[in-house]
Motif scaffolding. Structure first.
Motif, PDB file in Angstrom:
ATOM      1  N   GLU A 100      40.163  49.163  38.656  1.00  0.00           N
ATOM      2  CA  GLU A 100      40.064  49.001  37.203  1.00  0.00           C
ATOM      3  C   GLU A 100      41.348  49.462  36.519  1.00  0.00           C
ATOM      4  O   GLU A 100      41.847  48.812  35.601  1.00  0.00           O
ATOM      5  N   GLU A 101      41.902  50.605  36.976  1.00  0.00           N
ATOM      6  CA  GLU A 101      43.164  51.096  36.418  1.00  0.00           C
ATOM      7  C   GLU A 101      44.291  50.101  36.690  1.00  0.00           C
ATOM      8  O   GLU A 101      45.125  49.853  35.816  1.00  0.00           O
ATOM      9  N   LEU A 102      44.301  49.546  37.888  1.00  0.00           N
ATOM     10  CA  LEU A 102      45.339  48.578  38.239  1.00  0.00           C
ATOM     11  C   LEU A 102      45.208  47.326  37.380  1.00  0.00           C
ATOM     12  O   LEU A 102      46.207  46.819  36.857  1.00  0.00           O
ATOM     13  N   ALA A 103      43.991  46.847  37.201  1.00  0.00           N
ATOM     14  CA  ALA A 103      43.758  45.669  36.358  1.00  0.00           C
ATOM     15  C   ALA A 103      44.207  45.935  34.922  1.00  0.00           C
ATOM     16  O   ALA A 103      44.837  45.083  34.287  1.00  0.00           O
ATOM     17  N   GLU A 104      43.913  47.124  34.426  1.00  0.00           N
ATOM     18  CA  GLU A 104      44.308  47.493  33.058  1.00  0.00           C
ATOM     19  C   GLU A 104      45.834  47.489  32.910  1.00  0.00           C
ATOM     20  O   GLU A 104      46.371  46.947  31.941  1.00  0.00           O
ATOM     21  N   VAL A 126      44.116  39.321  34.544  1.00  0.00           N
ATOM     22  CA  VAL A 126      43.489  39.368  35.866  1.00  0.00           C
ATOM     23  C   VAL A 126      42.042  39.834  35.770  1.00  0.00           C
ATOM     24  O   VAL A 126      41.663  40.532  34.838  1.00  0.00           O
ATOM     25  N   THR A 127      41.272  39.445  36.755  1.00  0.00           N
ATOM     26  CA  THR A 127      39.895  39.922  36.892  1.00  0.00           C
ATOM     27  C   THR A 127      39.853  40.945  38.020  1.00  0.00           C
ATOM     28  O   THR A 127      40.814  41.067  38.803  1.00  0.00           O
ATOM     29  N   GLN A 128      38.752  41.627  38.141  1.00  0.00           N
ATOM     30  CA  GLN A 128      38.585  42.605  39.226  1.00  0.00           C
ATOM     31  C   GLN A 128      38.664  41.903  40.575  1.00  0.00           C
ATOM     32  O   GLN A 128      39.223  42.434  41.533  1.00  0.00           O
ATOM     33  N   ALA A 129      38.128  40.692  40.663  1.00  0.00           N
ATOM     34  CA  ALA A 129      38.161  39.948  41.929  1.00  0.00           C
ATOM     35  C   ALA A 129      39.599  39.617  42.328  1.00  0.00           C
ATOM     36  O   ALA A 129      39.966  39.716  43.509  1.00  0.00           O
ATOM     37  N   THR A 130      40.420  39.251  41.355  1.00  0.00           N
ATOM     38  CA  THR A 130      41.835  38.964  41.631  1.00  0.00           C
ATOM     39  C   THR A 130      42.543  40.213  42.126  1.00  0.00           C
ATOM     40  O   THR A 130      43.293  40.174  43.111  1.00  0.00           O
ATOM     41  N   VAL A 131      42.306  41.333  41.451  1.00  0.00           N
ATOM     42  CA  VAL A 131      42.927  42.600  41.851  1.00  0.00           C
ATOM     43  C   VAL A 131      42.486  42.973  43.266  1.00  0.00           C
ATOM     44  O   VAL A 131      43.297  43.407  44.082  1.00  0.00           O
ATOM     45  N   SER A 132      41.225  42.775  43.565  1.00  0.00           N
ATOM     46  CA  SER A 132      40.705  43.084  44.896  1.00  0.00           C
ATOM     47  C   SER A 132      41.417  42.248  45.969  1.00  0.00           C
ATOM     48  O   SER A 132      41.816  42.773  47.007  1.00  0.00           O
ATOM     49  N   ARG A 133      41.599  40.948  45.704  1.00  0.00           N
ATOM     50  CA  ARG A 133      42.312  40.076  46.646  1.00  0.00           C
ATOM     51  C   ARG A 133      43.769  40.514  46.792  1.00  0.00           C
ATOM     52  O   ARG A 133      44.316  40.531  47.896  1.00  0.00           O
ATOM     53  N   ASP A 134      44.393  40.856  45.658  1.00  0.00           N
ATOM     54  CA  ASP A 134      45.789  41.291  45.698  1.00  0.00           C
ATOM     55  C   ASP A 134      45.949  42.561  46.529  1.00  0.00           C
ATOM     56  O   ASP A 134      46.903  42.693  47.299  1.00  0.00           O
ATOM     57  N   ILE A 135      45.025  43.480  46.387  1.00  0.00           N
ATOM     58  CA  ILE A 135      45.064  44.730  47.165  1.00  0.00           C
ATOM     59  C   ILE A 135      44.982  44.414  48.655  1.00  0.00           C
ATOM     60  O   ILE A 135      45.724  44.965  49.467  1.00  0.00           O
ATOM     61  N   ARG A 136      44.117  43.481  49.003  1.00  0.00           N
ATOM     62  CA  ARG A 136      43.984  43.082  50.406  1.00  0.00           C
ATOM     63  C   ARG A 136      45.253  42.365  50.880  1.00  0.00           C
ATOM     64  O   ARG A 136      45.780  42.656  51.954  1.00  0.00           O
ATOM     65  N   ASP A 137      45.771  41.427  50.068  1.00  0.00           N
ATOM     66  CA  ASP A 137      46.967  40.672  50.443  1.00  0.00           C
ATOM     67  C   ASP A 137      48.180  41.585  50.641  1.00  0.00           C
ATOM     68  O   ASP A 137      48.981  41.375  51.546  1.00  0.00           O
ATOM     69  N   LEU A 138      48.315  42.575  49.760  1.00  0.00           N
ATOM     70  CA  LEU A 138      49.455  43.488  49.820  1.00  0.00           C
ATOM     71  C   LEU A 138      49.255  44.628  50.812  1.00  0.00           C
ATOM     72  O   LEU A 138      50.148  45.441  51.021  1.00  0.00           O
TER      73      LEU A 138
END
Length: 149
Positions: free
Chosen positions: A22-26, A35-47
């Motif tokens: 949530e902090e990262l999305a903000e 971005v949405t939480q789902a996008t941030v979640s995918r980005d965390i996994r990708d990175l």
């Protein structure tokens, strides 16, 4: 867009102690990335981000170190995907990129650790690379051509 968002995420987690998605999305939304939480979640996994203990025992995101070979291939792909053109101005190499990709492409060029390149400065779609000499600028141009063509 994804590559520039990933570059921004890396910048943000290096600059701030970000504990949650949530902090990262903000922070991304403040930086102009919707971005949405789902996008941030995918980005965390990708990175391949992971959490480690930070100051005061709080958790924070960091980049999980990946083998150098994997990173070099990723950087080469970023260079290839973001590259538009380049032009030599004596010992300055001006590289044009897809809009919003200059920072990621500059990071890619820097990651190659070419002796000839002293450093890169990036805007939105333009990079200026300081090269040691005019002759070495031609060498760098050839190295870039081999990657992008």
């Amino acid at each position: 867009m994804k590559v520039s968002r990933h570059a921004k995420i890396v910048e943000l987690i290096n600059q701030y102690n970000i504990e949650t998605q949530e902090e990262l999305a903000e922070q991304l939304n403040k930086a102009g990335f919707q971005v949405t939480q789902a996008t941030v979640s995918r980005d965390i996994r990708d990175l391949r981000l992971t959490k480690v203990a930070g100051e005061n025992g709080k958790q924070k995101y960091v980049i999980l170190q990946v083998p150098e070979k994997d990173m070099k291939e990723k950087y080469m792909r970023i260079l290839k995907d973001g590259y538009v053109s380049m032009e030599m101005a004596q010992n300055i190499l001006v590289v044009k990129t897809v809009s919003g990709m200059a920072m990621a492409v500059a990071a890619s060029i820097d990651s190659m650790q070419w002796y000839e390149v002293v450093g890169c400065i990036a805007g939105d779609d333009t990079i200026m690379c300081a090269v040691r000499s005019t002759e070495e600028t031609k060498i760098v141009m050839e190295k870039i051509r081999k990657i992008v063509l």
